[in-house]
Each structure stands twice: as structure tokens, then as C-alpha cells.
Design a protein around this motif. Structure first.
Motif, PDB file in Angstrom:
ATOM      1  N   LEU A   1       1.122  29.005 -37.267  1.00 16.33           N
ATOM      2  CA  LEU A   1       1.234  28.064 -38.549  1.00 16.33           C
ATOM      3  C   LEU A   1       1.809  28.960 -39.744  1.00 16.33           C
ATOM      4  O   LEU A   1       1.375  30.053 -39.939  1.00 16.33           O
ATOM      5  CB  LEU A   1      -0.309  27.845 -39.035  1.00 16.33           C
ATOM      6  CG  LEU A   1      -0.389  26.973 -40.258  1.00 16.33           C
ATOM      7  CD1 LEU A   1       0.246  25.500 -40.338  1.00 16.33           C
ATOM      8  CD2 LEU A   1      -1.771  26.766 -40.791  1.00 16.33           C
TER       9      LEU A   1
ATOM     10  N   GLN B   1       2.691  28.745 -43.909  1.00 14.58           N
ATOM     11  CA  GLN B   1       2.521  28.006 -45.036  1.00 14.58           C
ATOM     12  C   GLN B   1       2.878  28.748 -46.252  1.00 14.58           C
ATOM     13  O   GLN B   1       2.872  29.750 -46.373  1.00 14.58           O
ATOM     14  CB  GLN B   1       0.626  27.748 -44.993  1.00 14.58           C
ATOM     15  CG  GLN B   1      -0.108  28.938 -45.174  1.00 14.58           C
ATOM     16  CD  GLN B   1      -0.488  28.852 -46.544  1.00 14.58           C
ATOM     17  OE1 GLN B   1      -2.015  28.947 -46.687  1.00 14.58           O
ATOM     18  NE2 GLN B   1      -0.238  29.422 -47.724  1.00 14.58           N
TER      19      GLN B   1
ATOM     20  N   PHE C   1       3.514  23.262 -44.807  1.00 17.50           N
ATOM     21  CA  PHE C   1       3.001  23.498 -43.546  1.00 17.50           C
ATOM     22  C   PHE C   1       4.087  23.480 -42.677  1.00 17.50           C
ATOM     23  O   PHE C   1       4.604  22.463 -42.546  1.00 17.50           O
ATOM     24  CB  PHE C   1       1.882  22.911 -43.018  1.00 17.50           C
ATOM     25  CG  PHE C   1       0.449  23.010 -44.117  1.00 17.50           C
ATOM     26  CD1 PHE C   1      -0.111  24.385 -44.104  1.00 17.50           C
ATOM     27  CD2 PHE C   1       0.069  22.052 -44.758  1.00 17.50           C
ATOM     28  CE1 PHE C   1      -1.210  24.557 -44.867  1.00 17.50           C
ATOM     29  CE2 PHE C   1      -0.967  22.245 -45.577  1.00 17.50           C
ATOM     30  CZ  PHE C   1      -1.894  23.416 -45.573  1.00 17.50           C
TER      31      PHE C   1
ATOM     32  N   GLN D   1       4.326  24.192 -38.369  1.00 18.71           N
ATOM     33  CA  GLN D   1       3.490  24.595 -37.372  1.00 18.71           C
ATOM     34  C   GLN D   1       4.279  24.320 -35.911  1.00 18.71           C
ATOM     35  O   GLN D   1       4.988  23.311 -35.842  1.00 18.71           O
ATOM     36  CB  GLN D   1       2.105  24.024 -37.387  1.00 18.71           C
ATOM     37  CG  GLN D   1       1.309  24.366 -36.176  1.00 18.71           C
ATOM     38  CD  GLN D   1      -0.298  24.014 -36.552  1.00 18.71           C
ATOM     39  OE1 GLN D   1      -0.188  22.967 -37.090  1.00 18.71           O
ATOM     40  NE2 GLN D   1      -1.252  24.839 -36.243  1.00 18.71           N
TER      41      GLN D   1
ATOM     42  N   MET E   1      -3.719  30.646 -32.678  1.00 17.58           N
ATOM     43  CA  MET E   1      -3.055  30.068 -33.764  1.00 17.58           C
ATOM     44  C   MET E   1      -2.809  31.451 -34.598  1.00 17.58           C
ATOM     45  O   MET E   1      -3.983  32.163 -35.029  1.00 17.58           O
ATOM     46  CB  MET E   1      -3.803  29.110 -34.596  1.00 17.58           C
ATOM     47  CG  MET E   1      -2.985  28.453 -35.561  1.00 17.58           C
ATOM     48  SD  MET E   1      -1.125  27.903 -35.129  1.00 17.58           S
ATOM     49  CE  MET E   1      -1.615  26.628 -33.850  1.00 17.58           C
TER      50      MET E   1
ATOM     51  N   LEU F   1      -1.061  32.826 -38.296  1.00 18.86           N
ATOM     52  CA  LEU F   1      -0.890  32.458 -39.571  1.00 18.86           C
ATOM     53  C   LEU F   1       0.224  33.317 -40.354  1.00 18.86           C
ATOM     54  O   LEU F   1       0.229  34.604 -40.340  1.00 18.86           O
ATOM     55  CB  LEU F   1      -1.969  32.374 -40.783  1.00 18.86           C
ATOM     56  CG  LEU F   1      -1.618  32.162 -42.165  1.00 18.86           C
ATOM     57  CD1 LEU F   1      -1.078  30.508 -42.095  1.00 18.86           C
ATOM     58  CD2 LEU F   1      -2.614  32.213 -43.085  1.00 18.86           C
TER      59      LEU F   1
END
Length: 147
Positions: free
Chosen positions: A47, A49, A54, A56, A99, A101
Motif C-alpha cells: 500500500l 499512501q 492510496f 495498492q 501488506m 506500507l
């Protein structure tokens, strides 16, 4: 190098705009939910951001990825959802993370130098994958949150 897959899998890439401010609380909530749910469903990804967006990438078996994407489309934290790419894959690119970030900062020198006019809504799936690969190489993806 990715992980070879035994079952048919897909990679889905989408972009959305944050409906409200992209606070640490919102991001932490999204990342925690994703890490728990994705591990159970065999979904991996990253992801990105920042700047109100966003981006993804979701990888996994077709049905769980499609179900998750439909759920994200209904998530009130997102608006202007747009599917950038959907493809069958034989290898995962982000197999190490349920996941991760990566933050996209307008002040990041790499973003300014290599992607000064980056607009995820006009980018191709290849361009987004290239950007994410560069961001992962030049930053430290957040893979675990403080408890």
C-alpha cells in the motif's frame, strides 16, 4: 525475485483518493486490518499512501483478491476508486508482505527527480509498478506496526 505459485493467481492495482485526511490513525487502521485479513486469505501486496492518494497492489488467488477489492470499493475511507491493472501472474512480486506500507511524499527527492509530474490516475499499470519498485528500493517499507 518473486515466489512461484502453484494455484492460478492475479495481481490487481488500484488508485483511490482519501476521503478524509491521511492521518497516522487511519493508515495504522488500514494496515492492521490488511495484515490480519490478508494473511488468512493468502493475499500479499503493498500500500502506497500520500499526497491524498492510496495506491495498492494486491496479489493472490483470484476469488479472495476480487472479494477484497469489492470490500475496499465500499470502504468509506476511499473515493474515486480506479482499477489500473488486473492480470494473471505466475510469480508474486510482494510475497514477503501480507501488506507493507510505503509513504509517497511530495518532498521525497526520488519522487521529485524521477516522477515530478506523477498522476496515478493517468499512469499505466507498468508505470505504477515501476514507481512502487523505486519507492521500495529507496525507502524502508513499514511491515510491522508498533503494538
Amino acid at each position: 525475485m518473486g515466489t512461484k505459485l502453484s494455484n492460478p493467481c492475479v495481481r490487481l492495482i488500484y488508485v483511490s483518493r482519501a476521503k478524509g485526511p491521511q492521518t497516522t490513525t487511519v493508515t495504522t487502521s488500514i494496515l492492521q486490518q490488511a495484515q490480519v485479513h490478508n494473511k488468512v486469505q493468502g493475499i500479499t501486496g503493498v500500500l502506497c499512501q500520500g499526497q491524498g492518494f492510496f495506491i495498492q497492489v494486491l496479489e493472490g488467488e483470484r476469488s479472495p483478491v476480487n472479494t477484497l477489492y469489492r470490500r475496499i470499493c465500499g470502504d468509506m475511507r476511499h473515493k474515486d476508486m480506479e482499477l489500473l491493472r488486473y492480470e494473471d501472474i505466475s510469480e508474486r512480486k510482494f510475497s514477503q508482505w501480507s501488506m507493507a506500507l510505503v509513504k509517497l511524499s511530495a518532498d521525497d527527492p526520488m519522487v521529485k527527480a524521477q516522477h515530478p509530474e506523477f498522476d496515478p490516475y493517468s499512469a499505466t499499470g507498468d508505470q505504477v509498478m515501476h514507481l512502487l519498485a523505486n519507492l521500495i528500493e529507496t525507502s524502508q517499507p513499514i511491515t510491522a506496526l508498533p503494538t
